[in-house]
Design an enzyme around this catalytic site. Structure first.
Site, short mmCIF file in Angstrom:
data_model
loop_
_atom_site.label_atom_id
_atom_site.label_comp_id
_atom_site.label_asym_id
_atom_site.label_seq_id
_atom_site.Cartn_x
_atom_site.Cartn_y
_atom_site.Cartn_z
CB CYS A 6 3.62 15.84 -13.50
SG CYS A 6 4.73 16.33 -12.17
CG HIS A 14 -1.94 -1.14 1.14
ND1 HIS A 14 -2.59 -1.64 2.24
CD2 HIS A 14 -2.39 -1.87 0.09
CE1 HIS A 14 -3.40 -2.62 1.87
NE2 HIS A 14 -3.29 -2.79 0.58
N PRO A 27 -3.99 -10.75 18.77
CG PRO A 27 -3.93 -8.68 19.87
CD PRO A 27 -3.35 -9.43 18.73
CB SER A 62 -8.83 -6.65 10.54
OG SER A 62 -8.82 -5.78 9.40
#
Ligand code: BV8
Ligand code: ZN
Length: 246
Positions: free
Chosen positions: A127, A116, A220, A195
């Protein structure tokens, strides 16, 4: 834990796949879940999209400057360091990350694939020229909702934006291809702190399974990935990774 250690000892081509939970113990809020999460103040659609930047560049740019400034004051934790040390055991260990921070690199990991993009890289939104020399403010002088006007490109006058992948934008093709190749060929995928809600990144776990890889999950909380994990270590990355990779 010993199941996970046994799986790690038996593997020869592991790959690591990390999300925002990997950076949580360094003090960077995750995107979902925790109360101080980045998204609790702002919804992803409000900020991390081209339309949001077009509609309100000062709000979006101010949020990214806040996150860039925050990055100057955080350090990798023991989990990042354990992953970097693991390269002695598996030279060229690939860390495929959804995170835009540089904590894996700061810890010493030498093959980090940023699906990402990277927060600290800036470019012109028109540009696409890279933009250098932006003077970051001190995080102490900022607040998360602060609006700031983005600088302009000195070549075409376009607005400067971070080199991150916004919702609705494609992932960088070369990085995506390298990540798919690494994960399709791995024999163990170590999934840490994600997630599994953002595509196409989340589909990499099924790609690993399809290639016959075992999946070890460190989180967790429960996530969609738990259903396909061979072992789910329900703990924090900063605790579980040093134990797993000792
Ligand atoms: C694409 C960069 C197509 C920016 C990010 C409608 C319109 C357009 C697209 C879509 C649409 N509907 C769906 C889509 C696809 C969309 C998507 O998936 N949307 C979701 C919200 C449903 N995806 C896209 O748009 C992608 N592009 O599809 O392009 C296309 C194709 C061709 C041509 C044009 C377009 C682009 C997605 C990339 C978005 N950018 N980041 C920025 O950072 O500002 S995503 C962002 O979320 C981060 O990268 C983050 O990593 C990622 C995923 O979140 P997680 O990492 O999983 O983090 P999260 O907070 O959710 O979970 C944390 C986990 O850690 C939890 O499980 C928690 O329990 C755990 N945890 C907490 N503490 C710890 C811990 N674990 C371990 N230790 C701890 N201490
Ligand atoms: Zn320009």
């Amino acid at each position: 834990m010993e199941d996970a250690i046994t799986l790690l000892e038996a593997c020869t081509r592991p790959v690591v796949f990390t999300g925002a939970g990997m950076s949580a113990e360094s003090g960077i809020a995750t995107f979902r879940g925790s109360s101080d999460s980045l998204w609790s103040r702002f919804r992803p659609e409000e900020l991390a999209t081209p339309a949001a930047f077009h509609r309100d560049p000062a709000l979006v740019w101010g949020w990214y400057v806040y996150r860039m400034a925050q990055l100057q004051s955080v350090q990798p934790h023991d989990g990042h360091l354990a992953l970097a040390r693991a390269e002695e055991r598996w030279p060229g260990l690939a860390v495929v990350t959804q995170n835009v921070d540089d904590l894996h690199e700061k810890a010493g990991s030498s093959r980090v694939l940023h699906l990402h993009g990277e927060l600290m890289e800036l470019r012109c939104s028109r540009c696409e020229r890279p933009f250098g020399g932006f003077e970051l403010p001190d995080i102490a002088d900022m607040d998360a909702g602060q609006r700031l006007d983005p600088p302009h490109c000195d070549h075409c006058g376009g607005l400067i934006r971070p080199e991150v992948v916004w919702f609705g934008e494609s992932l960088p093709t070369d990085v995506w291809a390298q990540a798919q190749e690494a994960i399709a060929g791995c024999d163990l995928l170590l999934v840490v702190g994600t997630s599994g809600q953002v595509e196409p990144a989340a589909s990499l776990v099924s790609l690993a399974r399809a290639g016959g890889a075992r999946v070890v999950l460190i989180d967790p909380g429960t996530t969609g990935h738990a259903a396909v994990a061979d072992v789910h270590l329900r703990g924090a990355a900063g605790k579980e990774l040093p134990r797993l990779l000792a």
